[in-house]
Design a protein around this motif. Structure first.
Motif, PDB file in Angstrom:
ATOM      1  N   ASN A  91     -39.267 -23.299   1.283  1.00 11.20           N
ATOM      2  CA  ASN A  91     -38.279 -22.176   0.902  1.00 11.20           C
ATOM      3  C   ASN A  91     -37.645 -22.664  -0.328  1.00 11.20           C
ATOM      4  O   ASN A  91     -36.458 -22.283  -0.803  1.00 11.20           O
ATOM      5  CB  ASN A  91     -37.107 -22.164   2.003  1.00 11.20           C
ATOM      6  CG  ASN A  91     -37.749 -22.327   3.516  1.00 11.20           C
ATOM      7  OD1 ASN A  91     -38.317 -20.851   3.605  1.00 11.20           O
ATOM      8  ND2 ASN A  91     -37.733 -23.069   4.491  1.00 11.20           N
ATOM      9  N   ASN A  92     -38.471 -23.189  -1.320  1.00  6.42           N
ATOM     10  CA  ASN A  92     -37.912 -23.213  -2.671  1.00  6.42           C
ATOM     11  C   ASN A  92     -38.844 -22.001  -3.581  1.00  6.42           C
ATOM     12  O   ASN A  92     -39.622 -21.372  -3.195  1.00  6.42           O
ATOM     13  CB  ASN A  92     -38.474 -24.503  -3.268  1.00  6.42           C
ATOM     14  CG  ASN A  92     -37.553 -25.816  -2.827  1.00  6.42           C
ATOM     15  OD1 ASN A  92     -36.244 -25.799  -2.861  1.00  6.42           O
ATOM     16  ND2 ASN A  92     -38.129 -26.483  -1.945  1.00  6.42           N
TER      17      ASN A  92
ATOM     18  N   ASP B  15     -27.107 -17.829  -6.004  1.00  9.93           N
ATOM     19  CA  ASP B  15     -27.689 -16.408  -5.962  1.00  9.93           C
ATOM     20  C   ASP B  15     -28.676 -16.180  -7.090  1.00  9.93           C
ATOM     21  O   ASP B  15     -28.483 -16.343  -8.213  1.00  9.93           O
ATOM     22  CB  ASP B  15     -26.687 -15.270  -6.154  1.00  9.93           C
ATOM     23  CG  ASP B  15     -25.810 -15.378  -4.679  1.00  9.93           C
ATOM     24  OD1 ASP B  15     -26.274 -15.676  -3.699  1.00  9.93           O
ATOM     25  OD2 ASP B  15     -24.801 -14.840  -4.881  1.00  9.93           O
ATOM     26  N   ARG B  16     -30.093 -16.011  -6.756  1.00  7.90           N
ATOM     27  CA  ARG B  16     -30.885 -15.780  -7.773  1.00  7.90           C
ATOM     28  C   ARG B  16     -30.532 -14.392  -8.608  1.00  7.90           C
ATOM     29  O   ARG B  16     -30.767 -14.530  -9.946  1.00  7.90           O
ATOM     30  CB  ARG B  16     -32.283 -15.507  -6.901  1.00  7.90           C
ATOM     31  CG  ARG B  16     -33.412 -15.229  -8.112  1.00  7.90           C
ATOM     32  CD  ARG B  16     -34.800 -14.968  -7.364  1.00  7.90           C
ATOM     33  NE  ARG B  16     -34.955 -13.848  -6.487  1.00  7.90           N
ATOM     34  CZ  ARG B  16     -35.206 -12.518  -6.754  1.00  7.90           C
ATOM     35  NH1 ARG B  16     -35.397 -12.336  -7.993  1.00  7.90           N
ATOM     36  NH2 ARG B  16     -35.401 -11.735  -5.884  1.00  7.90           N
ATOM     37  N   ALA B  17     -29.950 -13.546  -8.169  1.00  7.71           N
ATOM     38  CA  ALA B  17     -29.689 -12.346  -8.917  1.00  7.71           C
ATOM     39  C   ALA B  17     -28.634 -12.827 -10.195  1.00  7.71           C
ATOM     40  O   ALA B  17     -28.648 -12.396 -10.965  1.00  7.71           O
ATOM     41  CB  ALA B  17     -29.065 -11.411  -8.300  1.00  7.71           C
ATOM     42  N   ALA B  18     -27.742 -13.567  -9.610  1.00  7.04           N
ATOM     43  CA  ALA B  18     -26.531 -14.233 -10.750  1.00  7.04           C
ATOM     44  C   ALA B  18     -27.139 -15.049 -11.666  1.00  7.04           C
ATOM     45  O   ALA B  18     -26.958 -15.110 -12.919  1.00  7.04           O
ATOM     46  CB  ALA B  18     -25.408 -14.916  -9.950  1.00  7.04           C
ATOM     47  N   VAL B  19     -28.143 -15.784 -11.333  1.00  6.93           N
ATOM     48  CA  VAL B  19     -28.895 -16.717 -12.445  1.00  6.93           C
ATOM     49  C   VAL B  19     -29.769 -15.834 -13.135  1.00  6.93           C
ATOM     50  O   VAL B  19     -29.593 -16.039 -14.491  1.00  6.93           O
ATOM     51  CB  VAL B  19     -29.803 -17.871 -11.446  1.00  6.93           C
ATOM     52  CG1 VAL B  19     -30.773 -18.479 -12.548  1.00  6.93           C
ATOM     53  CG2 VAL B  19     -29.024 -18.800 -10.599  1.00  6.93           C
ATOM     54  N   GLU B  20     -30.295 -14.821 -12.610  1.00  6.53           N
ATOM     55  CA  GLU B  20     -31.210 -14.036 -13.550  1.00  6.53           C
ATOM     56  C   GLU B  20     -30.307 -13.359 -14.653  1.00  6.53           C
ATOM     57  O   GLU B  20     -30.469 -13.087 -15.691  1.00  6.53           O
ATOM     58  CB  GLU B  20     -32.031 -13.272 -12.724  1.00  6.53           C
ATOM     59  CG  GLU B  20     -33.329 -13.848 -12.082  1.00  6.53           C
ATOM     60  CD  GLU B  20     -34.045 -12.995 -11.207  1.00  6.53           C
ATOM     61  OE1 GLU B  20     -33.820 -11.766 -10.950  1.00  6.53           O
ATOM     62  OE2 GLU B  20     -35.157 -13.495 -10.493  1.00  6.53           O
TER      63      GLU B  20
ATOM     64  N   SER C 201     -33.064 -23.941   7.150  1.00  9.16           N
ATOM     65  CA  SER C 201     -32.992 -25.195   6.509  1.00  9.16           C
ATOM     66  C   SER C 201     -32.221 -25.107   5.222  1.00  9.16           C
ATOM     67  O   SER C 201     -31.316 -26.173   4.937  1.00  9.16           O
ATOM     68  CB  SER C 201     -34.565 -25.843   6.547  1.00  9.16           C
ATOM     69  OG  SER C 201     -35.223 -24.850   5.445  1.00  9.16           O
ATOM     70  N   ASN C 202     -32.240 -24.052   4.693  1.00 15.24           N
ATOM     71  CA  ASN C 202     -31.642 -23.917   3.207  1.00 15.24           C
ATOM     72  C   ASN C 202     -30.014 -23.775   3.606  1.00 15.24           C
ATOM     73  O   ASN C 202     -29.213 -24.123   2.671  1.00 15.24           O
ATOM     74  CB  ASN C 202     -32.068 -22.770   2.606  1.00 15.24           C
ATOM     75  CG  ASN C 202     -33.371 -22.956   1.607  1.00 15.24           C
ATOM     76  OD1 ASN C 202     -33.759 -24.368   1.548  1.00 15.24           O
ATOM     77  ND2 ASN C 202     -33.956 -22.292   0.952  1.00 15.24           N
TER      78      ASN C 202
ATOM     79  N   ARG D 265     -30.527 -18.522  -3.087  1.00 17.73           N
ATOM     80  CA  ARG D 265     -30.186 -17.415  -2.162  1.00 17.73           C
ATOM     81  C   ARG D 265     -30.858 -16.244  -2.645  1.00 17.73           C
ATOM     82  O   ARG D 265     -30.672 -15.702  -4.192  1.00 17.73           O
ATOM     83  CB  ARG D 265     -28.572 -17.194  -2.053  1.00 17.73           C
ATOM     84  CG  ARG D 265     -27.787 -18.223  -1.351  1.00 17.73           C
ATOM     85  CD  ARG D 265     -26.567 -17.930  -1.041  1.00 17.73           C
ATOM     86  NE  ARG D 265     -25.802 -18.910  -0.176  1.00 17.73           N
ATOM     87  CZ  ARG D 265     -25.608 -19.018   1.115  1.00 17.73           C
ATOM     88  NH1 ARG D 265     -25.992 -17.810   1.627  1.00 17.73           N
ATOM     89  NH2 ARG D 265     -25.226 -19.895   1.680  1.00 17.73           N
ATOM     90  N   GLU D 266     -31.244 -15.167  -1.729  1.00 18.09           N
ATOM     91  CA  GLU D 266     -31.812 -13.923  -2.293  1.00 18.09           C
ATOM     92  C   GLU D 266     -31.266 -12.833  -1.314  1.00 18.09           C
ATOM     93  O   GLU D 266     -31.257 -13.070  -0.158  1.00 18.09           O
ATOM     94  CB  GLU D 266     -33.306 -14.139  -2.425  1.00 18.09           C
ATOM     95  CG  GLU D 266     -33.619 -14.894  -3.246  1.00 18.09           C
ATOM     96  CD  GLU D 266     -35.158 -15.018  -3.270  1.00 18.09           C
ATOM     97  OE1 GLU D 266     -35.763 -14.574  -4.202  1.00 18.09           O
ATOM     98  OE2 GLU D 266     -35.871 -15.285  -2.308  1.00 18.09           O
ATOM     99  N   ALA D 267     -30.873 -11.723  -1.786  1.00 20.74           N
ATOM    100  CA  ALA D 267     -30.167 -10.654  -1.248  1.00 20.74           C
ATOM    101  C   ALA D 267     -31.156 -10.074  -0.209  1.00 20.74           C
ATOM    102  O   ALA D 267     -30.972  -9.535   1.000  1.00 20.74           O
ATOM    103  CB  ALA D 267     -29.445  -9.731  -2.134  1.00 20.74           C
ATOM    104  N   GLU D 268     -32.276  -9.883  -0.642  1.00 25.78           N
ATOM    105  CA  GLU D 268     -33.453  -9.258   0.107  1.00 25.78           C
ATOM    106  C   GLU D 268     -34.231 -10.258   1.059  1.00 25.78           C
ATOM    107  O   GLU D 268     -35.119  -9.829   1.604  1.00 25.78           O
ATOM    108  CB  GLU D 268     -34.541  -8.583  -0.946  1.00 25.78           C
ATOM    109  CG  GLU D 268     -35.169  -9.548  -1.718  1.00 25.78           C
ATOM    110  CD  GLU D 268     -34.520 -10.183  -2.995  1.00 25.78           C
ATOM    111  OE1 GLU D 268     -35.268 -10.548  -3.989  1.00 25.78           O
ATOM    112  OE2 GLU D 268     -33.303  -9.988  -3.034  1.00 25.78           O
ATOM    113  N   VAL D 269     -33.946 -11.435   0.937  1.00 29.11           N
ATOM    114  CA  VAL D 269     -34.852 -12.402   1.868  1.00 29.11           C
ATOM    115  C   VAL D 269     -33.669 -13.425   2.627  1.00 29.11           C
ATOM    116  O   VAL D 269     -32.628 -13.875   2.063  1.00 29.11           O
ATOM    117  CB  VAL D 269     -35.509 -13.518   0.934  1.00 29.11           C
ATOM    118  CG1 VAL D 269     -36.141 -14.269   1.852  1.00 29.11           C
ATOM    119  CG2 VAL D 269     -36.443 -12.524  -0.099  1.00 29.11           C
TER     120      VAL D 269
END
Length: 210
Positions: free
Chosen positions: A201-202, A177-182, A158-159, A149-153
């Motif tokens: 969408n990966n 969430d990508r931000a949380a992973v980063e 499908s996802n 998941r991305e806040a800006e996208v």
């Protein structure tokens, strides 16, 4: 932690994941650009072994060590190794969520595909802790592949459907969430350095140890 999904049996004890076969070439394009010519790679949650075989075969200067907590997966990895290149090493029994199973050796790269969403968040926390411990510093590389998941996208339909199906199977699973992973990676000395969009969408995410 589950790491095997939708596998078809092959001769000689090997298993194969159609999804892993489809995305291997695209991931390899990223790996060729960013991995060192020589060094040691630890693959976490290697599953059937399709990626381990493909990447070890294509990147002959790297010693590729796959790992998985599943005995079924390790049997498949061993079967692929018997038919594979000499730089594909014996599989290890490593569970990202269990520090007692983590190797003590140093590696130049930690690679992990499609684990963060098919495991509890504690497995991702363990993965970052593990990578922070075993990667050489500075410059060690953590590579993640999968949907996020991305806040800006906007989330692709499908996802979104995939996320719902994961949560229906296990409430602790789901797209992260990508931000949380980063942020988690950064807390272990692994700041994000690249976001590479991939088919279906990966994403491939890269982190460098400091």
């Amino acid at each position: 932690m589950q790491t095997l999904d939708h596998l078809d049996a092959l001769p000689a004890g090997a298993l194969s994941s159609p999804a892993a076969q489809r995305n291997a070439a695209f991931i390899l394009d990223v790996l060729r650009t960013h991995l060192p010519a020589r060094g040691r790679v630890l693959e976490i949650a290697a599953g059937s072994g399709d990626h381990a075989l493909a990447f070890a075969s294509a990147l002959s200067g790297l010693d590729w060590t796959p790992s998985d907590p599943s005995p079924q997966a390790r049997d498949s990895l061993s079967a692929w190794r018997r038919a594979g290149p000499s730089n594909l090493r014996p599989p290890l029994s490593v569970d990202a969520a269990d520090p007692a199973t983590w190797p003590q050796d140093r590696f130049d790269v930690v690679y992990c595909a499609n684990m963060t969403h098919i495991s509890p968040w504690s497995a991702t926390e363990g993965l970052m802790d593990l990578a922070g411990r075993v990667l050489r510093r500075p410059g060690g590389l953590l590579v993640l592949y999968g949907p996020y998941r991305e806040a800006e996208v906007p989330l692709a339909a499908s996802n979104a459907a995939f996320d719902e199906s994961l949560k229906a199977r296990n409430s602790a699973w789901g797209l992260r969430d990508r931000a949380a992973v980063e942020a988690l990676a950064r807390s272990h000395g692994l700041p994000a350095t690249r976001r590479a969009p991939m088919p279906s969408n990966n994403l491939t995410l890269l982190f460098r140890s400091v």
